[in-house]
Design a protein around this motif. Structure first.
Motif, PDB file in Angstrom:
ATOM      1  N   ASP A  16       0.818  -1.229   0.000  1.00 42.17           N
ATOM      2  CA  ASP A  16       0.000   0.000   0.000  1.00 42.17           C
ATOM      3  C   ASP A  16       0.845   1.271   0.000  1.00 42.17           C
ATOM      4  O   ASP A  16       0.566   2.230   0.733  1.00 42.17           O
ATOM      5  N   ILE A  17       1.895   1.288  -0.809  1.00 40.91           N
ATOM      6  CA  ILE A  17       2.678   2.511  -1.017  1.00 40.91           C
ATOM      7  C   ILE A  17       2.416   2.971  -2.440  1.00 40.91           C
ATOM      8  O   ILE A  17       2.676   2.238  -3.401  1.00 40.91           O
ATOM      9  N   SER A  18       1.905   4.184  -2.590  1.00 39.76           N
ATOM     10  CA  SER A  18       1.403   4.632  -3.895  1.00 39.76           C
ATOM     11  C   SER A  18       2.406   5.418  -4.728  1.00 39.76           C
ATOM     12  O   SER A  18       2.183   5.625  -5.921  1.00 39.76           O
ATOM     13  N   LYS A  21       7.900   8.749  -3.778  1.00 40.21           N
ATOM     14  CA  LYS A  21       8.151   9.688  -2.690  1.00 40.21           C
ATOM     15  C   LYS A  21       7.729   9.069  -1.356  1.00 40.21           C
ATOM     16  O   LYS A  21       8.408   9.218  -0.342  1.00 40.21           O
ATOM     17  N   GLY A  22       6.601   8.365  -1.380  1.00 42.04           N
ATOM     18  CA  GLY A  22       6.142   7.692  -0.171  1.00 42.04           C
ATOM     19  C   GLY A  22       7.083   6.573   0.244  1.00 42.04           C
ATOM     20  O   GLY A  22       7.343   6.370   1.435  1.00 42.04           O
ATOM     21  N   LEU A  23       7.614   5.852  -0.735  1.00 39.78           N
ATOM     22  CA  LEU A  23       8.585   4.798  -0.444  1.00 39.78           C
ATOM     23  C   LEU A  23       9.848   5.398   0.157  1.00 39.78           C
ATOM     24  O   LEU A  23      10.421   4.855   1.112  1.00 39.78           O
ATOM     25  N   SER A  30      16.859   8.287   0.151  1.00 40.71           N
ATOM     26  CA  SER A  30      16.600   9.343  -0.824  1.00 40.71           C
ATOM     27  C   SER A  30      15.933   8.777  -2.080  1.00 40.71           C
ATOM     28  O   SER A  30      16.053   7.575  -2.388  1.00 40.71           O
ATOM     29  N   GLU A  31      15.229   9.648  -2.803  1.00 47.86           N
ATOM     30  CA  GLU A  31      14.607   9.233  -4.060  1.00 47.86           C
ATOM     31  C   GLU A  31      15.675   8.883  -5.094  1.00 47.86           C
ATOM     32  O   GLU A  31      15.415   8.106  -6.020  1.00 47.86           O
ATOM     33  N   LYS A  52      16.979  -1.366   4.267  1.00 50.28           N
ATOM     34  CA  LYS A  52      15.816  -0.545   4.627  1.00 50.28           C
ATOM     35  C   LYS A  52      14.690  -0.728   3.619  1.00 50.28           C
ATOM     36  O   LYS A  52      13.519  -0.848   3.988  1.00 50.28           O
ATOM     37  N   LEU A  53      15.042  -0.755   2.341  1.00 49.83           N
ATOM     38  CA  LEU A  53      14.029  -0.925   1.301  1.00 49.83           C
ATOM     39  C   LEU A  53      13.384  -2.306   1.386  1.00 49.83           C
ATOM     40  O   LEU A  53      12.173  -2.440   1.226  1.00 49.83           O
ATOM     41  N   SER A  54      14.194  -3.322   1.648  1.00 49.46           N
ATOM     42  CA  SER A  54      13.633  -4.679   1.739  1.00 49.46           C
ATOM     43  C   SER A  54      12.672  -4.790   2.914  1.00 49.46           C
ATOM     44  O   SER A  54      11.651  -5.478   2.832  1.00 49.46           O
TER      45      SER A  54
END
Length: 219
Positions: A16-18, A21-23, A30-31, A52-54
């Motif tokens: 549920d991340i749209s 930027k939200g991720l 950072s983006e 962190k992303l995982s």
């Protein structure tokens, strides 16, 4: 150029991340790092960023690396253009080195935290560590020495330590309490919940967590 945008969006949709930027906000990266992930430039990303992303995407680190690796998998190798750039052995080696470096840093951080924990505990037990050996020696030399004089040497540091860690006794030794099988352990005999029993060895709670049940006996 490799483009994993759709793969990333599919994973984001599952949690549920749209938006990217939200991720970026949820993962605390950072983006620019997310753009590198979309482009399969894992060799330019630190392992802590990948981790962190995982975590935010709720997949394992190894699955993240496999999904966004610039190396095509066997099932899709025929569908990838031969002009797509493949990572060099040097880039793969650098990623492995960075990964090993991060593991070493984590191990060093654990060791530092362990040492800090030990030092703080030793400070709380300082009076016991310094005075107990002498008191024990005097008790050995003089069996008539009253035990009441030695008890504070152990009791006060222990009480400070338990207070610092948020640990509370269930009930004092010798107290009459109503038997609760969840909190009490019968040493002998039988007792029904609610019947009065006497505490022989105190138990401990840390917040709402039961550490040790108090050992009790029927009256």
């Amino acid at each position: 150029m490799i483009n994993h945008t759709q793969k990333l969006q599919n994973l984001m949709q599952r949690v549920d991340i749209s938006s990217f930027k939200g991720l970026s906000r949820d993962a605390g990266v950072s983006e620019r790092q997310i753009l590198r992930l979309r482009q399969g430039k894992l060799e330019k990303m630190r392992v802590d960023v990948l981790r962190k992303l995982s975590q935010v995407l709720q997949i394992s680190l190894s699955e993240l690396l496999e999904t966004f690796s610039p190396v095509p998998c066997r099932d899709s190798i025929n569908s990838v253009s031969t002009h797509d750039p493949l990572p060099s052995q040097k880039e793969i080696a650098e990623l492995k080195v960075e990964y090993q470096r991060s593991l070493l840093q984590l191990e060093q951080q654990r060791e530092i935290l362990k040492q800090e924990f030990q030092q703080s505990s030793l400070q709380l037990l300082e009076s016991l560590l310094l005075q107990w050996p002498t008191a024990a020696q005097k008790a050995t030399e003089n069996p008539q020495l009253a035990a009441i004089k030695i008890v504070p040497l152990v009791q006060k540091p222990l009480e400070r330590l338990l207070q610092e860690w948020g640990i509370q006794a269930i009930a004092p030794v010798g107290a009459d309490v109503q038997y609760n099988p969840q909190m009490h352990q019968l040493m002998s005999g039988t007792a029904q919940p609610g019947e009065t029993v006497i505490v022989r060895y105190t138990g401990y709670l840390q917040g709402d967590k039961l550490l040790y049940r108090a050992k009790v006996s029927p009256l």
